[in-house]
Design a protein around this motif. Structure first.
Motif, PDB file in Angstrom:
ATOM      1  N   SER A  43       0.804  -1.217   0.000  1.00 13.37           N
ATOM      2  CA  SER A  43       0.000   0.000   0.000  1.00 13.37           C
ATOM      3  C   SER A  43       0.842   1.275   0.000  1.00 13.37           C
ATOM      4  O   SER A  43       0.290   2.370  -0.154  1.00 13.37           O
ATOM      5  N   GLN A  44       2.143   1.156   0.147  1.00 13.72           N
ATOM      6  CA  GLN A  44       2.979   2.350   0.211  1.00 13.72           C
ATOM      7  C   GLN A  44       3.141   2.983  -1.172  1.00 13.72           C
ATOM      8  O   GLN A  44       3.251   2.275  -2.185  1.00 13.72           O
ATOM      9  N   ILE A  45       3.160   4.294  -1.214  1.00 11.59           N
ATOM     10  CA  ILE A  45       3.238   5.006  -2.486  1.00 11.59           C
ATOM     11  C   ILE A  45       4.596   4.794  -3.143  1.00 11.59           C
ATOM     12  O   ILE A  45       4.691   4.580  -4.352  1.00 11.59           O
ATOM     13  N   PHE A  46       5.638   4.837  -2.340  1.00 12.97           N
ATOM     14  CA  PHE A  46       6.995   4.743  -2.875  1.00 12.97           C
ATOM     15  C   PHE A  46       7.516   3.316  -2.723  1.00 12.97           C
ATOM     16  O   PHE A  46       7.515   2.748  -1.637  1.00 12.97           O
ATOM     17  N   LEU A  47       7.902   2.723  -3.833  1.00 12.22           N
ATOM     18  CA  LEU A  47       8.473   1.369  -3.857  1.00 12.22           C
ATOM     19  C   LEU A  47       7.595   0.317  -3.168  1.00 12.22           C
ATOM     20  O   LEU A  47       8.062  -0.431  -2.315  1.00 12.22           O
ATOM     21  N   PRO A  48       6.326   0.226  -3.526  1.00 10.91           N
ATOM     22  CA  PRO A  48       5.469  -0.792  -2.910  1.00 10.91           C
ATOM     23  C   PRO A  48       5.972  -2.201  -3.200  1.00 10.91           C
ATOM     24  O   PRO A  48       6.394  -2.509  -4.315  1.00 10.91           O
ATOM     25  N   ASP A  49       5.971  -3.033  -2.189  1.00 11.79           N
ATOM     26  CA  ASP A  49       6.319  -4.454  -2.289  1.00 11.79           C
ATOM     27  C   ASP A  49       7.789  -4.714  -2.623  1.00 11.79           C
ATOM     28  O   ASP A  49       8.171  -5.856  -2.863  1.00 11.79           O
ATOM     29  N   LYS A  50       8.617  -3.693  -2.628  1.00  9.29           N
ATOM     30  CA  LYS A  50      10.026  -3.877  -2.939  1.00  9.29           C
ATOM     31  C   LYS A  50      10.814  -4.241  -1.675  1.00  9.29           C
ATOM     32  O   LYS A  50      10.468  -3.829  -0.561  1.00  9.29           O
ATOM     33  N   TRP A  51      11.880  -4.994  -1.871  1.00  6.71           N
ATOM     34  CA  TRP A  51      12.779  -5.360  -0.774  1.00  6.71           C
ATOM     35  C   TRP A  51      13.882  -4.313  -0.674  1.00  6.71           C
ATOM     36  O   TRP A  51      14.498  -3.954  -1.679  1.00  6.71           O
ATOM     37  N   VAL A  52      14.097  -3.845   0.553  1.00  7.55           N
ATOM     38  CA  VAL A  52      15.025  -2.737   0.754  1.00  7.55           C
ATOM     39  C   VAL A  52      15.812  -2.922   2.053  1.00  7.55           C
ATOM     40  O   VAL A  52      15.510  -3.790   2.869  1.00  7.55           O
ATOM     41  N   PHE A  53      16.810  -2.061   2.232  1.00  8.68           N
ATOM     42  CA  PHE A  53      17.537  -1.985   3.493  1.00  8.68           C
ATOM     43  C   PHE A  53      16.776  -1.053   4.440  1.00  8.68           C
ATOM     44  O   PHE A  53      16.052  -0.167   3.992  1.00  8.68           O
ATOM     45  N   PRO A  54      16.928  -1.222   5.753  1.00  6.78           N
ATOM     46  CA  PRO A  54      16.307  -0.269   6.682  1.00  6.78           C
ATOM     47  C   PRO A  54      16.798   1.148   6.399  1.00  6.78           C
ATOM     48  O   PRO A  54      17.971   1.367   6.089  1.00  6.78           O
ATOM     49  N   GLY A  55      15.893   2.100   6.523  1.00  7.28           N
ATOM     50  CA  GLY A  55      16.283   3.487   6.285  1.00  7.28           C
ATOM     51  C   GLY A  55      15.081   4.378   6.120  1.00  7.28           C
ATOM     52  O   GLY A  55      13.933   3.930   6.159  1.00  7.28           O
ATOM     53  N   GLY A  56      15.343   5.663   5.943  1.00  5.14           N
ATOM     54  CA  GLY A  56      14.248   6.603   5.768  1.00  5.14           C
ATOM     55  C   GLY A  56      14.732   8.035   5.759  1.00  5.14           C
ATOM     56  O   GLY A  56      15.938   8.309   5.679  1.00  5.14           O
ATOM     57  N   ARG A  57      13.799   8.952   5.879  1.00  7.39           N
ATOM     58  CA  ARG A  57      14.087  10.373   5.770  1.00  7.39           C
ATOM     59  C   ARG A  57      14.876  10.906   6.959  1.00  7.39           C
ATOM     60  O   ARG A  57      14.738  10.448   8.086  1.00  7.39           O
ATOM     61  N   LEU A  58      15.692  11.904   6.676  1.00  6.05           N
ATOM     62  CA  LEU A  58      16.401  12.637   7.711  1.00  6.05           C
ATOM     63  C   LEU A  58      15.423  13.579   8.401  1.00  6.05           C
ATOM     64  O   LEU A  58      14.589  14.217   7.748  1.00  6.05           O
ATOM     65  N   GLU A  59      15.516  13.672   9.726  1.00  6.54           N
ATOM     66  CA  GLU A  59      14.687  14.584  10.502  1.00  6.54           C
ATOM     67  C   GLU A  59      15.543  15.747  11.008  1.00  6.54           C
ATOM     68  O   GLU A  59      16.759  15.613  11.181  1.00  6.54           O
ATOM     69  N   ASP A  60      14.897  16.872  11.278  1.00  4.05           N
ATOM     70  CA  ASP A  60      15.630  18.006  11.848  1.00  4.05           C
ATOM     71  C   ASP A  60      16.299  17.613  13.159  1.00  4.05           C
ATOM     72  O   ASP A  60      17.397  18.093  13.481  1.00  4.05           O
TER      73      ASP A  60
END
Length: 236
Positions: A43-60
């Motif tokens: 259901s995710q908009i970006f890269l649905p159903d894809k296998w990835v490494f842990p990670g995400g956006r930088l926060e302030d």
């Protein structure tokens, strides 16, 4: 997660480039190394159903916390602009897998982004991470990220925090040949190849190359240049 794949395209002017970080955790304790990966929700908009490494956006909050670490990075002269990415990679690993890379001791920063990590009784240990690649999502994607990839050995994991947030499904350890057979975004395939090359050159993952691969747009494909992590190169 920052990477490319078969996703809806939009006008480039409508897609800001956001900072992000990924952490590749490698277990070298067995005869064949394994890497930690998870599958994104369909259901995710970006890269649905894809296998990835842990990670995400930088926060302030990652930038604020990084300003309080003077020397606990590898290399010691890692560019100041890149240091928040290392902390973001540790925080995202905790959120998405429950694994902690840290040292015993209270975390002074009680910001919202770091509250779950602080509750584990640890302070982050970015010195356990090595930067090894950078990638900027090509234009025309529904999300674009400027991502630094870091690698850490599994024995750097010092504990567990709260249960994973559920963003990644089917978390598991895969040999590199197994990982290559998963449904991966193109950039993840490239980074996986970089990790294999790194392990061949330095099985203990104890050193750092002077120049690291930098993937960025060349039309609709990636161009691979070499950059230093001791200075913060501008976006191409």
């Amino acid at each position: 997660m920052p990477a490319t794949g078969e996703i809806t395209t939009v006008q480039e002017t409508e897609t800001p480039i956001r900072d992000a970080a990924c952490l590749v955790v490698v277990d070298t304790s067995a005869s064949e190394p394994t890497v930690l990966m998870g599958r994104r929700h369909a259901s995710q908009i970006f890269l649905p159903d894809k296998w990835v490494f842990p990670g995400g956006r930088l926060e302030d909050d990652d930038r604020v916390l990084a300003s309080r670490f003077d020397s606990d990075f590898k290399p010691a002269d890692l560019a100041h602009e890149i240091r928040p990415f290392a902390l973001a990679a540790i925080r995202e690993l905790c959120e998405e897998t429950g694994l902690i890379i840290g040292r015993d001791g209270a975390l002074i920063d009680q910001s919202a982004a770091w509250r779950a990590f602080a509750a584990s009784g640890h302070a982050p240990a970015p010195g356990a991470l090595l930067p090894f690649a950078r990638a900027v999502t090509p234009p025309g994607r529904i999300r674009r990220y400027d991502t630094w990839f870091f690698v850490a050995k599994a024995d750097a994991v010092s504990g567990k925090g709260a249960p994973p947030d559920g963003e990644l499904l089917d978390l598991g350890w895969f040999t590199f040949s197994q990982a290559a057979e998963l449904d991966l975004p193109h950039i993840t395939k490239l980074v996986l190849e970089d990790i294999v090359a790194l392990l061949k050159a330095d099985p203990s993952i104890s050193g750092l190359n002077d120049l690291l691969p930098f993937y960025h747009s060349a039309g609709t494909a990636y161009r691979r240049d070499l950059i230093s992590c001791k200075v913060a190169p501008p976006l191409p």
